[in-house]
Design a protein around this motif. Structure first.
Motif, PDB file in Angstrom:
ATOM      1  N   ARG A  89       0.153   5.534 -15.620  1.00 15.39           N
ATOM      2  CA  ARG A  89       0.511   5.026 -14.072  1.00 15.39           C
ATOM      3  C   ARG A  89       1.584   3.665 -13.895  1.00 15.39           C
ATOM      4  O   ARG A  89       3.381   3.724 -13.241  1.00 15.39           O
ATOM      5  CB  ARG A  89      -1.048   3.921 -13.336  1.00 15.39           C
ATOM      6  N   ARG A  96       2.176   1.943  -3.051  1.00 18.65           N
ATOM      7  CA  ARG A  96       0.820   2.035  -4.414  1.00 18.65           C
ATOM      8  C   ARG A  96       1.230   3.431  -4.288  1.00 18.65           C
ATOM      9  O   ARG A  96       0.502   4.373  -4.995  1.00 18.65           O
ATOM     10  CB  ARG A  96      -0.133   1.713  -3.712  1.00 18.65           C
ATOM     11  N   ARG A  97       0.889   4.199  -2.941  1.00 20.15           N
ATOM     12  CA  ARG A  97       0.845   5.481  -2.597  1.00 20.15           C
ATOM     13  C   ARG A  97       2.033   6.045  -3.231  1.00 20.15           C
ATOM     14  O   ARG A  97       1.440   8.112  -3.780  1.00 20.15           O
ATOM     15  CB  ARG A  97       0.578   5.744  -1.101  1.00 20.15           C
ATOM     16  N   ILE A 129       1.501  11.787   2.563  1.00 20.30           N
ATOM     17  CA  ILE A 129       0.585  10.635   1.811  1.00 20.30           C
ATOM     18  C   ILE A 129       0.490  10.175   2.492  1.00 20.30           C
ATOM     19  O   ILE A 129      -0.899   8.995   2.334  1.00 20.30           O
ATOM     20  CB  ILE A 129       1.011  10.548   0.504  1.00 20.30           C
ATOM     21  N   PHE A 130       1.444   8.795   3.557  1.00 25.01           N
ATOM     22  CA  PHE A 130       0.622   8.018   4.120  1.00 25.01           C
ATOM     23  C   PHE A 130       0.346   8.159   5.334  1.00 25.01           C
ATOM     24  O   PHE A 130       0.553   7.330   6.343  1.00 25.01           O
ATOM     25  CB  PHE A 130       3.039   7.484   4.682  1.00 25.01           C
ATOM     26  N   ALA A 184       1.537   6.698  -6.644  1.00 21.42           N
ATOM     27  CA  ALA A 184      -0.005   7.932  -6.710  1.00 21.42           C
ATOM     28  C   ALA A 184       0.639   8.939  -6.971  1.00 21.42           C
ATOM     29  O   ALA A 184       0.579  10.465  -7.414  1.00 21.42           O
ATOM     30  CB  ALA A 184      -1.369   7.000  -6.217  1.00 21.42           C
ATOM     31  N   TYR A 185       1.225   9.134  -6.184  1.00 21.49           N
ATOM     32  CA  TYR A 185       2.466  10.805  -5.892  1.00 21.49           C
ATOM     33  C   TYR A 185       2.903  11.095  -6.580  1.00 21.49           C
ATOM     34  O   TYR A 185       3.127  12.089  -7.460  1.00 21.49           O
ATOM     35  CB  TYR A 185       2.764  10.737  -4.548  1.00 21.49           C
ATOM     36  N   GLU A 243       1.296  -1.465  -0.103  1.00 18.55           N
ATOM     37  CA  GLU A 243      -0.004   0.003  -0.380  1.00 18.55           C
ATOM     38  C   GLU A 243       0.782   1.413   0.085  1.00 18.55           C
ATOM     39  O   GLU A 243       0.275   2.292  -0.548  1.00 18.55           O
ATOM     40  CB  GLU A 243      -1.222  -0.201   0.789  1.00 18.55           C
ATOM     41  N   ILE A 244       1.668   1.125   0.662  1.00 10.28           N
ATOM     42  CA  ILE A 244       3.692   1.863   0.931  1.00 10.28           C
ATOM     43  C   ILE A 244       2.793   2.674  -1.164  1.00 10.28           C
ATOM     44  O   ILE A 244       3.310   4.006  -1.374  1.00 10.28           O
ATOM     45  CB  ILE A 244       4.283   2.025   1.431  1.00 10.28           C
ATOM     46  N   HIS A 263       4.893   8.681  10.857  1.00 10.09           N
ATOM     47  CA  HIS A 263       4.189   7.740   9.976  1.00 10.09           C
ATOM     48  C   HIS A 263       5.616   6.114  11.265  1.00 10.09           C
ATOM     49  O   HIS A 263       4.375   5.395  11.430  1.00 10.09           O
ATOM     50  CB  HIS A 263       4.803   6.733   8.669  1.00 10.09           C
ATOM     51  N   MET A 283      -2.579   6.091   6.293  1.00 11.98           N
ATOM     52  CA  MET A 283      -3.377   4.400   5.862  1.00 11.98           C
ATOM     53  C   MET A 283      -3.469   3.964   7.338  1.00 11.98           C
ATOM     54  O   MET A 283      -3.580   3.890   8.216  1.00 11.98           O
ATOM     55  CB  MET A 283      -1.788   3.847   5.792  1.00 11.98           C
TER      56      MET A 283
END
Length: 220
Positions: free
Chosen positions: A46, A32-33, A81-82, A36-37, A29-30, A117, A85
């Motif tokens: 992508r 993927r974020r 962005i994290f 996206a950034y 998930e980290i 985080h 989560m």
């Protein structure tokens, strides 16, 4: 092999994929974020953003390094962005808590993530009370592992002898500068046993049993 860590009084732990198993999927998930950034900053599709992300990781040791160098990204903005989560993938591990609790001396988190985080993850894992400090990417002046200067900085800031320190990490290349400075290096994770790197002293797929079995310095 039971590790002889009787000379260790400072314990350095990477955070992500080290204090929790890579199999949790949390790091996915980290990533993927991050992709996206990169898409948002560059306007790339992508797949192209993913490739650029991996290139920056390889070139700079951290995706953020390339984003700062080539796109003028604010590191603080990137790390937000994290911050929201979900931590549902991370589980409290009583065996790991007990294994870290028995380690004599100082225990430090050494991470390329930011402190916010790291604090969230440690709290979720029930490990906050076991660590003396967090040396995060901000502490390193945004110079990530595996830069040797960052290893020298954590040693200087916390005034410990690298020869009496152990470093636990899931990324093989991040152990090289630690070994150069004289630290005892431990590669953690499902692919650890396959490593043939000469700078890796010990290898273990699972952190808790390794720590539980290790020979430690006697209490004073």
């Amino acid at each position: 092999m039971i590790a002889d860590l009787t000379h260790i009084d400072t314990w350095l732990f990477d955070l992500d994929n080290t204090l929790y198993p890579a199999e949790s999927g949390f790091m996915g998930e980290i990533e993927r974020r991050m992709t996206a950034y990169v898409q948002k900053v560059t306007g790339l599709e992508r797949d192209d953003a993913y490739r650029l992300q991996k290139k920056y990781l390889a070139d700079y040791g951290l995706t953020l390094g390339g984003l700062v160098e080539h796109h003028g990204v604010d590191p603080a903005d990137f790390h937000t962005i994290f911050h929201d989560m979900s931590l549902e993938a991370l589980a409290h591990d009583p065996e790991l808590v007990a294994a870290i609790e028995r380690l004599p001396g100082r225990r430090l988190i050494f991470t390329n993530a930011d402190a916010f985080h790291a604090e969230r993850v440690l709290e979720r894992l029930g490990l906050t009370h076991l660590f003396d400090d967090i040396f995060d990417i901000g502490s390193a002046d945004y110079v990530p592992k595996p830069a040797r200067a960052t290893f020298e900085k954590i040693s200087a800031d916390h005034a410990f002898d690298p020869a009496a320190a152990a470093f636990f990490e899931d990324s093989e290349r991040n152990l090289a500068p630690a070994a150069e400075l004289g630290m005892t290096t431990i590669l953690v994770g499902p692919h650890a046993k396959a490593s043939t790197a000469p700078f890796v002293r010990y290898k273990t797929p699972h952190l808790a049993p390794f720590l539980a079995q290790a020979r430690l310095k006697e209490a004073a």
